[in-house]
Design a protein around this motif. Structure first.
Motif, PDB file in Angstrom:
ATOM      1  N   ASN A 497       0.868  -1.187   0.000  1.00 44.99           N
ATOM      2  CA  ASN A 497       0.000   0.000   0.000  1.00 44.99           C
ATOM      3  C   ASN A 497       0.903   1.235   0.000  1.00 44.99           C
ATOM      4  O   ASN A 497       1.613   1.491   0.967  1.00 44.99           O
ATOM      5  N   PRO A 498       0.918   2.016  -1.080  1.00 43.07           N
ATOM      6  CA  PRO A 498       1.818   3.171  -1.161  1.00 43.07           C
ATOM      7  C   PRO A 498       1.668   4.154  -0.011  1.00 43.07           C
ATOM      8  O   PRO A 498       2.631   4.793   0.401  1.00 43.07           O
ATOM      9  N   ASP A 499       0.458   4.266   0.531  1.00 44.10           N
ATOM     10  CA  ASP A 499       0.240   5.206   1.623  1.00 44.10           C
ATOM     11  C   ASP A 499       0.894   4.748   2.921  1.00 44.10           C
ATOM     12  O   ASP A 499       1.097   5.543   3.845  1.00 44.10           O
ATOM     13  N   LEU A 500       1.209   3.463   2.999  1.00 41.83           N
ATOM     14  CA  LEU A 500       1.775   2.910   4.229  1.00 41.83           C
ATOM     15  C   LEU A 500       3.226   2.476   4.059  1.00 41.83           C
ATOM     16  O   LEU A 500       3.851   2.025   5.024  1.00 41.83           O
ATOM     17  N   ALA A 501       3.757   2.591   2.845  1.00 38.29           N
ATOM     18  CA  ALA A 501       5.055   1.995   2.529  1.00 38.29           C
ATOM     19  C   ALA A 501       6.174   2.458   3.452  1.00 38.29           C
ATOM     20  O   ALA A 501       7.067   1.678   3.806  1.00 38.29           O
ATOM     21  N   SER A 502       6.148   3.711   3.885  1.00 35.65           N
ATOM     22  CA  SER A 502       7.242   4.226   4.708  1.00 35.65           C
ATOM     23  C   SER A 502       7.311   3.556   6.075  1.00 35.65           C
ATOM     24  O   SER A 502       8.359   3.538   6.712  1.00 35.65           O
ATOM     25  N   TRP A 503       6.198   2.947   6.527  1.00 30.16           N
ATOM     26  CA  TRP A 503       6.192   2.282   7.825  1.00 30.16           C
ATOM     27  C   TRP A 503       7.017   1.001   7.816  1.00 30.16           C
ATOM     28  O   TRP A 503       7.334   0.455   8.881  1.00 30.16           O
ATOM     29  N   ALA A 504       7.355   0.505   6.646  1.00 31.99           N
ATOM     30  CA  ALA A 504       8.187  -0.703   6.577  1.00 31.99           C
ATOM     31  C   ALA A 504       9.546  -0.477   7.214  1.00 31.99           C
ATOM     32  O   ALA A 504      10.215  -1.436   7.627  1.00 31.99           O
ATOM     33  N   LYS A 505       9.950   0.780   7.335  1.00 36.97           N
ATOM     34  CA  LYS A 505      11.277   1.076   7.887  1.00 36.97           C
ATOM     35  C   LYS A 505      11.381   0.813   9.388  1.00 36.97           C
ATOM     36  O   LYS A 505      12.474   0.861   9.947  1.00 36.97           O
ATOM     37  N   VAL A 506      10.254   0.540  10.025  1.00 36.17           N
ATOM     38  CA  VAL A 506      10.328   0.171  11.445  1.00 36.17           C
ATOM     39  C   VAL A 506      10.722  -1.293  11.614  1.00 36.17           C
ATOM     40  O   VAL A 506      11.003  -1.743  12.731  1.00 36.17           O
ATOM     41  N   SER A 507      10.754  -2.050  10.525  1.00 35.01           N
ATOM     42  CA  SER A 507      11.077  -3.472  10.578  1.00 35.01           C
ATOM     43  C   SER A 507      12.556  -3.697  10.300  1.00 35.01           C
ATOM     44  O   SER A 507      13.111  -3.127   9.353  1.00 35.01           O
ATOM     45  N   PRO A 508      13.221  -4.546  11.078  1.00 30.81           N
ATOM     46  CA  PRO A 508      14.620  -4.868  10.763  1.00 30.81           C
ATOM     47  C   PRO A 508      14.769  -5.571   9.428  1.00 30.81           C
ATOM     48  O   PRO A 508      15.830  -5.507   8.803  1.00 30.81           O
ATOM     49  N   PHE A 509      13.707  -6.237   8.970  1.00 28.37           N
ATOM     50  CA  PHE A 509      13.774  -6.940   7.690  1.00 28.37           C
ATOM     51  C   PHE A 509      13.885  -5.963   6.523  1.00 28.37           C
ATOM     52  O   PHE A 509      14.390  -6.330   5.455  1.00 28.37           O
ATOM     53  N   TYR A 510      13.404  -4.746   6.689  1.00 24.39           N
ATOM     54  CA  TYR A 510      13.562  -3.743   5.635  1.00 24.39           C
ATOM     55  C   TYR A 510      15.041  -3.470   5.374  1.00 24.39           C
ATOM     56  O   TYR A 510      15.484  -3.419   4.214  1.00 24.39           O
ATOM     57  N   TYR A 511      15.798  -3.316   6.439  1.00 26.62           N
ATOM     58  CA  TYR A 511      17.224  -3.001   6.296  1.00 26.62           C
ATOM     59  C   TYR A 511      18.034  -4.228   5.882  1.00 26.62           C
ATOM     60  O   TYR A 511      19.123  -4.091   5.329  1.00 26.62           O
ATOM     61  N   TYR A 512      17.476  -5.383   6.112  1.00 27.36           N
ATOM     62  CA  TYR A 512      18.132  -6.636   5.705  1.00 27.36           C
ATOM     63  C   TYR A 512      17.926  -6.925   4.217  1.00 27.36           C
ATOM     64  O   TYR A 512      18.857  -7.365   3.537  1.00 27.36           O
ATOM     65  N   ALA A 513      16.725  -6.667   3.714  1.00 23.72           N
ATOM     66  CA  ALA A 513      16.372  -7.162   2.386  1.00 23.72           C
ATOM     67  C   ALA A 513      16.081  -6.085   1.352  1.00 23.72           C
ATOM     68  O   ALA A 513      15.784  -6.416   0.206  1.00 23.72           O
ATOM     69  N   THR A 514      16.149  -4.813   1.710  1.00 25.07           N
ATOM     70  CA  THR A 514      15.843  -3.744   0.748  1.00 25.07           C
ATOM     71  C   THR A 514      17.060  -2.851   0.562  1.00 25.07           C
ATOM     72  O   THR A 514      17.475  -2.186   1.519  1.00 25.07           O
ATOM     73  N   PRO A 515      17.631  -2.828  -0.623  1.00 31.23           N
ATOM     74  CA  PRO A 515      17.328  -3.626  -1.809  1.00 31.23           C
ATOM     75  C   PRO A 515      17.980  -5.004  -1.730  1.00 31.23           C
ATOM     76  O   PRO A 515      18.710  -5.294  -0.774  1.00 31.23           O
ATOM     77  N   ASN A 516      17.722  -5.834  -2.730  1.00 32.82           N
ATOM     78  CA  ASN A 516      18.319  -7.165  -2.798  1.00 32.82           C
ATOM     79  C   ASN A 516      19.840  -7.034  -2.808  1.00 32.82           C
ATOM     80  O   ASN A 516      20.419  -6.516  -3.758  1.00 32.82           O
ATOM     81  N   PRO A 517      20.537  -7.497  -1.751  1.00 33.36           N
ATOM     82  CA  PRO A 517      21.992  -7.312  -1.698  1.00 33.36           C
ATOM     83  C   PRO A 517      22.740  -8.075  -2.782  1.00 33.36           C
ATOM     84  O   PRO A 517      23.851  -7.679  -3.152  1.00 33.36           O
TER      85      PRO A 517
END
Length: 552
Positions: A497-517
């Motif tokens: 959901n584009p309106d909620l996308a920025s909230w993904a940054k509260v997850s450690p998985f965002y920093y692990y998998a974004t972008p594909n290393p």
């Protein structure tokens, strides 16, 4: 009286961790349904346009829409990992855990047989496993109701029955291994390894011509193999799974009645006899682990050697095999990926499975590696509280060792375990890349390993902080698992959901998998965030550990 007392105490000791896990699954299901709410009509039209054969492959009816896809994913993927993990943990702890903790000395002195004690423990574990399966089902229904989603004709109750039967089988396997060897670490590691191998085999083997039937020997296949969400309960499969669980419980009974029990640091006679076999001696010595006097960190690592060896070694082999398999199935992946709806692609980071980097990211880095590093790191992070549960902390702190040094040593062991799993990730992908010639950049492969270690440090740090703050290993494990489950769910579904996308940054998985290393290489800022959060959690845990009264 003893049956009831041990039974109730076992439930009291384990219900909280199971409740945290079920609550986390509810929140993930609710977040996913909420995130996809705006696209429900589009997904419903898309599902209705698919041929019957393809919706059958997905395991959902055509009228299921977004809610159906989301709940099917919860029943076929995330839910089984969490619930089966709980079952393995309880099975490993049931008897072997008492031996490891030294409490079997007390239990063995009461006028009750070993069989009676095992029955109490097994019944308690079964009660919690069944209750967790029922409550997870109810929580998914509640999540759909709260979000206003319609699951169509999905048979959620049937899926819950299949999942519960498979969960019992995994728990019984860990119980049998622990009862036969008296080694909790080996039982937990073997059970976790079986879960991961079963998941991969059930998903990958059907892609290879002539190998689909082999997938049926793995328990995971029976979660969705009979398509219970569409067809209802396959009672033959359920009865067979329950019978297998019963047979494994019988094997556990035989094991506890035909060997010398362990007393904390001592080894059982069965394990000793196996070690005497020259063909098994080195392997079992590696898996079983032993105490080390070379320092607190090495001792902590030795205590978790079984889980670490199985998780890291198994992950390495799985990643090598994924590399070897890619050329044989590459041509068949294109059409499948194009047909998959967005709700399913989100679970694997929208990976392009037709490329080597996308294949390894979707099959390895999105699923397998996080599970392996979470098992190792959360277990190691909870070990500090485990010392209080086993009442060994008084012995350690009775020496000239400060609380801070003891706590830091446990945190260091957790970090080292995470690094070892990260190294296994890099080594496995590198070997698969080298053998097949996939053309992956080795610097990017190292980046994937480093980020895996960073993710493990955060999850282990969460468990360490909760354990240091409360002194209860069940809360430590539950909190670490909750962070892992919620973090994965937030990163998988919120960005859709584009309106909620920025909230993904509260997850450690965002920093692990974004972008594909494997494509973008190492994002230093993301690794810095993971290590920084882990450092804060550990430092806060050490501070809390030094300022409270310890248990035991």
């Amino acid at each position: 009286m003893m049956l009831r007392t041990v039974y109730l105490k076992s439930i009291r000791d384990r219900w909280l961790g199971a409740s945290i896990a079920v609550g986390s699954l509810f929140l993930v299901a609710w977040m996913g349904l909420w995130a996809y709410a705006d696209s429900d009509d589009a997904v419903g039209e898309y599902m209705a346009s698919l041929p019957d054969a393809y919706t059958s492959l997905l395991g959902v009816p055509q009228d299921s829409g977004t809610a159906g896809l989301m709940l099917a994913n919860m029943f076929n993927f995330l839910g089984p990992f969490v619930l089966c993990g709980i079952a393995v943990s309880m099975g490993a702890q049931a008897f072997a855990g008492e031996e490891r903790d030294g409490t079997m000395n007390l239990l063995a002195t009461v006028p009750r047989s070993r069989s009676r004690l095992l029955a109490s423990k097994t019944l308690a574990a079964t009660t919690i496993i069944v209750a967790a399966s029922v409550l997870s089902f109810a929580s998914y229904v509640l999540a759909a109701a709260i979000s206003g989603s319609d699951a169509g004709s999905l048979n959620l109750a049937a899926a819950a029955v299949h999942l519960g039967a498979v969960t019992l089988a995994y728990g019984a396997f860990a119980l049998a291994v622990g009862a036969l060897t008296g080694n909790r670490g080996l039982a937990s590691g073997a059970g976790t390894g079986l879960i991961v191998v079963s998941f991969l085999a059930s998903g990958l083997l059907p892609m290879i011509e002539g190998w689909a039937g082999i997938a049926k020997i793995f328990p995971w296949y029976y979660i969705g193999g009979a398509q219970p969400l569409i067809n209802g309960v396959n009672w033959t499969q359920v009865v067979v799974l329950v019978a297998i669980a019963g047979a494994l419980a019988g094997l556990a009974w035989w094991g506890v009645n035909h060997r010398d029990l362990r007393s904390a640091d001592t080894s059982g006679s069965l394990l000793d006899r196996l070690r005497d076999n020259p063909y098994l001696e080195r392997s079992l010595a590696l898996l079983a682990g032993s105490g080390s006097s070379r320092g607190l960190v090495s001792k902590a690592l030795s205590d978790s050697r079984a889980v670490l060896t199985i998780a890291a070694g198994g992950l390495f082999m799985v990643l090598v095999m994924q590399g070897l398999m890619f050329p044989t199935i590459q041509d068949s992946l294109g059409g499948l990926v194009e047909a998959l709806p967005e709700a399913m692609m989100a679970m694997v980071g929208f990976a392009d499975f037709t490329t080597a980097t996308g294949w390894y990211f979707g099959e390895g880095l999105s699923i397998t590696a996080p599970i392996a590093v979470a098992v190792v790191a959360i277990g190691a992070g909870a070990a500090l509280a485990g010392e209080e549960k086993r009442r060994t902390v008084s012995v350690v702190l009775g020496t000239p060792t400060s609380r801070a040094r003891f706590a830091w040593s446990k945190a260091a062991a957790m970090a080292v375990g995470s690094v070892i799993v990260g190294a296994a990730v890099a080594a496995g992908i590198a070997v698969g890349n080298l053998i097949v010639g996939l053309g992956l950049d080795y610097g990017n492969i190292l980046a994937a390993g480093a980020l895996t270690a960073g993710l493990g440090a955060v999850l282990g740090g969460a468990a360490f902080f909760a354990g240091a703050l409360t002194g209860r290993s069940v809360i430590a494990t539950g909190f670490g698992t909750g962070v892992a489950v919620l973090g994965w769910g937030i990163n998988a579904f919120i960005p859709v959901n584009p309106d909620l996308a920025s909230w993904a940054k509260v997850s450690p998985f965002y920093y692990y998998a974004t972008p594909n290393p494997l494509e973008a290489g190492l994002t230093l800022s993301h690794l810095g965030v993971l290590l920084g959060v882990a450092a804060v959690l550990v430092a806060a845990g050490v501070l809390a550990y030094g300022r409270r009264d310890l248990n035991g």
